[in-house]
Design a protein around this motif. Structure first.
Motif, mmCIF file in Angstrom:
data_model
loop_
_atom_site.group_PDB
_atom_site.id
_atom_site.type_symbol
_atom_site.label_atom_id
_atom_site.label_comp_id
_atom_site.label_asym_id
_atom_site.label_seq_id
_atom_site.Cartn_x
_atom_site.Cartn_y
_atom_site.Cartn_z
ATOM 1 N N ILE A 1 0.597 -1.161 -0.012
ATOM 2 C CA ILE A 1 -0.182 0.002 -0.149
ATOM 3 C C ILE A 1 0.721 1.043 0.063
ATOM 4 O O ILE A 1 0.379 2.336 0.304
ATOM 5 C CB ILE A 1 -1.073 -0.061 1.348
ATOM 6 N N GLN A 2 1.934 1.110 -0.585
ATOM 7 C CA GLN A 2 3.049 2.391 -0.293
ATOM 8 C C GLN A 2 2.411 3.509 -1.300
ATOM 9 O O GLN A 2 2.510 4.599 -1.012
ATOM 10 C CB GLN A 2 4.252 2.068 -0.803
ATOM 11 N N ASP A 3 1.724 3.166 -2.303
ATOM 12 C CA ASP A 3 1.034 4.023 -3.094
ATOM 13 C C ASP A 3 -0.010 4.652 -2.614
ATOM 14 O O ASP A 3 -0.260 5.992 -2.839
ATOM 15 C CB ASP A 3 0.567 3.503 -4.658
ATOM 16 N N PHE A 4 -0.649 4.182 -1.578
ATOM 17 C CA PHE A 4 -1.786 4.743 -0.870
ATOM 18 C C PHE A 4 -1.238 5.946 0.180
ATOM 19 O O PHE A 4 -1.879 7.080 0.410
ATOM 20 C CB PHE A 4 -2.573 3.800 0.116
ATOM 21 N N LEU A 5 -0.008 5.600 0.703
ATOM 22 C CA LEU A 5 0.690 6.513 1.586
ATOM 23 C C LEU A 5 1.085 7.653 0.743
ATOM 24 O O LEU A 5 1.042 8.921 1.452
ATOM 25 C CB LEU A 5 1.924 5.846 2.214
ATOM 26 N N ASP A 6 1.705 7.516 -0.509
ATOM 27 C CA ASP A 6 2.150 8.558 -1.034
ATOM 28 C C ASP A 6 1.401 9.551 -1.862
ATOM 29 O O ASP A 6 1.627 10.751 -2.167
ATOM 30 C CB ASP A 6 3.171 7.758 -2.332
ATOM 31 N N THR A 7 -0.001 8.968 -1.911
ATOM 32 C CA THR A 7 -0.975 9.915 -2.911
ATOM 33 C C THR A 7 -1.977 10.346 -1.698
ATOM 34 O O THR A 7 -2.177 11.077 -1.191
ATOM 35 C CB THR A 7 -1.462 9.000 -3.919
ATOM 36 N N THR A 8 -3.026 9.206 -1.538
ATOM 37 C CA THR A 8 -4.337 9.504 -0.813
ATOM 38 C C THR A 8 -3.983 9.934 0.661
ATOM 39 O O THR A 8 -4.389 10.983 1.152
ATOM 40 C CB THR A 8 -5.230 8.202 -0.621
ATOM 41 N N LEU A 9 -3.329 9.237 1.392
ATOM 42 C CA LEU A 9 -2.905 9.651 2.809
ATOM 43 C C LEU A 9 -1.994 10.972 2.632
ATOM 44 O O LEU A 9 -2.216 11.761 3.462
ATOM 45 C CB LEU A 9 -2.069 8.563 3.446
ATOM 46 N N THR A 10 -0.996 11.290 1.818
ATOM 47 C CA THR A 10 -0.257 12.446 2.059
ATOM 48 C C THR A 10 -1.093 13.546 1.808
ATOM 49 O O THR A 10 -0.830 14.577 2.293
ATOM 50 C CB THR A 10 0.969 12.216 1.000
ATOM 51 N N GLN A 11 -1.954 13.525 0.663
ATOM 52 C CA GLN A 11 -2.820 14.630 0.325
ATOM 53 C C GLN A 11 -3.720 14.877 1.324
ATOM 54 O O GLN A 11 -3.933 16.145 1.690
ATOM 55 C CB GLN A 11 -3.833 14.072 -1.005
ATOM 56 N N TRP A 12 -4.284 13.704 2.138
ATOM 57 C CA TRP A 12 -5.251 13.944 3.063
ATOM 58 C C TRP A 12 -4.688 14.845 4.083
ATOM 59 O O TRP A 12 -5.016 15.891 4.893
ATOM 60 C CB TRP A 12 -5.787 12.668 3.614
ATOM 61 N N VAL A 13 -3.472 14.528 4.673
ATOM 62 C CA VAL A 13 -2.600 15.038 5.647
ATOM 63 C C VAL A 13 -2.284 16.494 5.485
ATOM 64 O O VAL A 13 -2.343 17.439 6.362
ATOM 65 C CB VAL A 13 -1.468 14.279 6.064
ATOM 66 N N ARG A 14 -1.906 16.794 4.414
ATOM 67 C CA ARG A 14 -1.541 18.117 3.785
ATOM 68 C C ARG A 14 -2.791 19.055 3.956
ATOM 69 O O ARG A 14 -2.538 20.161 4.431
ATOM 70 C CB ARG A 14 -1.146 18.062 2.465
ATOM 71 N N SER A 15 -4.133 18.580 3.708
ATOM 72 C CA SER A 15 -4.976 19.569 3.734
ATOM 73 C C SER A 15 -5.423 19.582 5.283
ATOM 74 O O SER A 15 -5.834 20.739 5.688
ATOM 75 C CB SER A 15 -6.462 18.753 2.917
ATOM 76 N N ARG A 16 -5.200 18.683 6.101
ATOM 77 C CA ARG A 16 -5.651 18.817 7.609
ATOM 78 C C ARG A 16 -4.562 19.862 8.091
ATOM 79 O O ARG A 16 -5.040 20.525 9.095
ATOM 80 C CB ARG A 16 -5.652 17.477 8.048
ATOM 81 N N GLU A 17 -3.326 19.633 7.610
ATOM 82 C CA GLU A 17 -2.317 20.610 8.217
ATOM 83 C C GLU A 17 -2.721 21.988 7.920
ATOM 84 O O GLU A 17 -2.352 22.774 8.738
ATOM 85 C CB GLU A 17 -0.875 20.205 7.349
ATOM 86 N N ARG A 18 -3.132 22.242 6.620
ATOM 87 C CA ARG A 18 -3.468 23.647 6.460
ATOM 88 C C ARG A 18 -4.666 24.311 7.260
ATOM 89 O O ARG A 18 -4.603 25.241 7.760
ATOM 90 C CB ARG A 18 -3.885 23.873 4.836
ATOM 91 N N THR A 19 -5.593 23.489 7.638
ATOM 92 C CA THR A 19 -6.701 23.604 8.588
ATOM 93 C C THR A 19 -6.117 23.911 9.893
ATOM 94 O O THR A 19 -6.317 25.030 10.619
ATOM 95 C CB THR A 19 -7.699 22.533 8.563
ATOM 96 N N ILE A 20 -5.318 23.246 10.424
ATOM 97 C CA ILE A 20 -4.617 23.143 11.953
ATOM 98 C C ILE A 20 -3.843 24.602 11.736
ATOM 99 O O ILE A 20 -3.612 25.218 12.862
ATOM 100 C CB ILE A 20 -3.753 21.885 12.271
ATOM 101 N N ARG A 21 -2.985 24.864 10.639
ATOM 102 C CA ARG A 21 -2.067 25.980 10.826
ATOM 103 C C ARG A 21 -3.222 27.230 10.983
ATOM 104 O O ARG A 21 -2.655 28.287 11.494
ATOM 105 C CB ARG A 21 -1.197 25.983 9.532
ATOM 106 N N ARG A 22 -4.272 27.068 10.166
ATOM 107 C CA ARG A 22 -4.939 28.289 10.284
ATOM 108 C C ARG A 22 -5.745 28.498 11.553
ATOM 109 O O ARG A 22 -5.898 29.753 12.104
ATOM 110 C CB ARG A 22 -6.412 28.087 9.374
ATOM 111 N N TRP A 23 -6.140 27.597 12.359
ATOM 112 C CA TRP A 23 -6.481 27.473 13.609
ATOM 113 C C TRP A 23 -5.209 28.224 14.464
ATOM 114 O O TRP A 23 -5.632 29.091 15.372
ATOM 115 C CB TRP A 23 -6.927 26.267 14.343
#
Length: 232
Positions: free
Chosen positions: A147-169
């Motif tokens: 599942i490395q491709d899941f980590l490199d794409t789906t999970l990585t993109q999800w984490v980046r989007s949540r990082e942006r929200t947390i940094r905004r807070w």
């Protein structure tokens, strides 16, 4: 720290979960029954989840999965031609459930409400999908070869989007100046412990947690995590 607001958010979250469950129950009565294909796939996925959790990817066989599902082996191959494809489908199911649990990040700009909802949902999934969590943990521990491709794409993109929200807070003064990924890792580790180490917890607690004990654990985990990150 606004403790009244914090308490209200937790109560609101719990109330919303109850109301949502009732609403889903009403909707279930009105929607059409799933197709035969969907039912068959769900049965095979549940059987595969149990076999992969017990025997690991290497030890699991399509024959064992078919036997657990109560269907002929050719039926399993009809829906999932290879063991790898079936394994990935099992992992994708639990990953999608985890990612969907953070929908509150998009629904509320209040970190207390959003994080309370996310942590509560992740705890509920640890109880509802413990085998999927164990399979994920095992896969990660062996280097994620499937599942490395899941980590490199789906999970990585999800984490980046949540990082942006947390940094905004953080920028708005709602959270302490923390590293967003460390917060996410802490939530994952704490909530998934209740699935991955369920036997250990049951041993220490002299039996599986009752509903009341589980709800108490959920509330206290929310208190502990929010207590460490919500800005004064």
């Amino acid at each position: 720290m606004n403790l009244t607001k914090w308490s209200n958010a937790i109560n609101l979250c719990c109330g919303a979960q109850v109301a949502g469950a009732k609403a889903r129950a009403r909707m279930d009565k009105n929607v059409a029954k799933p197709s035969i294909r969907a039912e068959n796939e769900r049965g095979i996925l549940s059987a595969a989840e149990a076999v992969f959790a017990e025997q690991g990817y290497g030890g699991a066989t399509m024959a064992a999965i078919a036997a657990r599902a109560g269907v002929p082996k050719p039926n399993v191959h009809y829906y999932f031609p290879t063991k790898e494809r079936l394994y990935r489908a099992v992992i994708e199911r639990v990953l999608n459930a985890w990612l969907a649990a953070a929908a509150a990040f998009d629904a509320s700009d209040d970190p207390i409400e959003a994080l309370t909802s996310y942590i509560s949902a992740k705890m509920d999934l640890a109880r509802a999908m413990p085998l999927g969590s164990k399979i994920w943990a095992s896969e990660i521990m062996r280097g994620a070869p499937a599942i490395q491709d899941f980590l490199d794409t789906t999970l990585t993109q999800w984490v980046r989007s949540r990082e942006r929200t947390i940094r905004r807070w953080i920028a708005a003064g709602k959270l302490k100046p923390i590293e967003p990924r460390i917060l996410l890792y802490a939530i994952w580790a704490t909530t998934q412990q209740y699935a991955n180490a369920a036997h250990e917890i049951a041993t220490l607690e002299n039996g599986e947690l009752s509903d009341a004990a589980f709800e108490r654990a959920k509330r206290e985990i929310v208190d502990i995590i929010l207590g460490g990150v919500i800005a004064p």
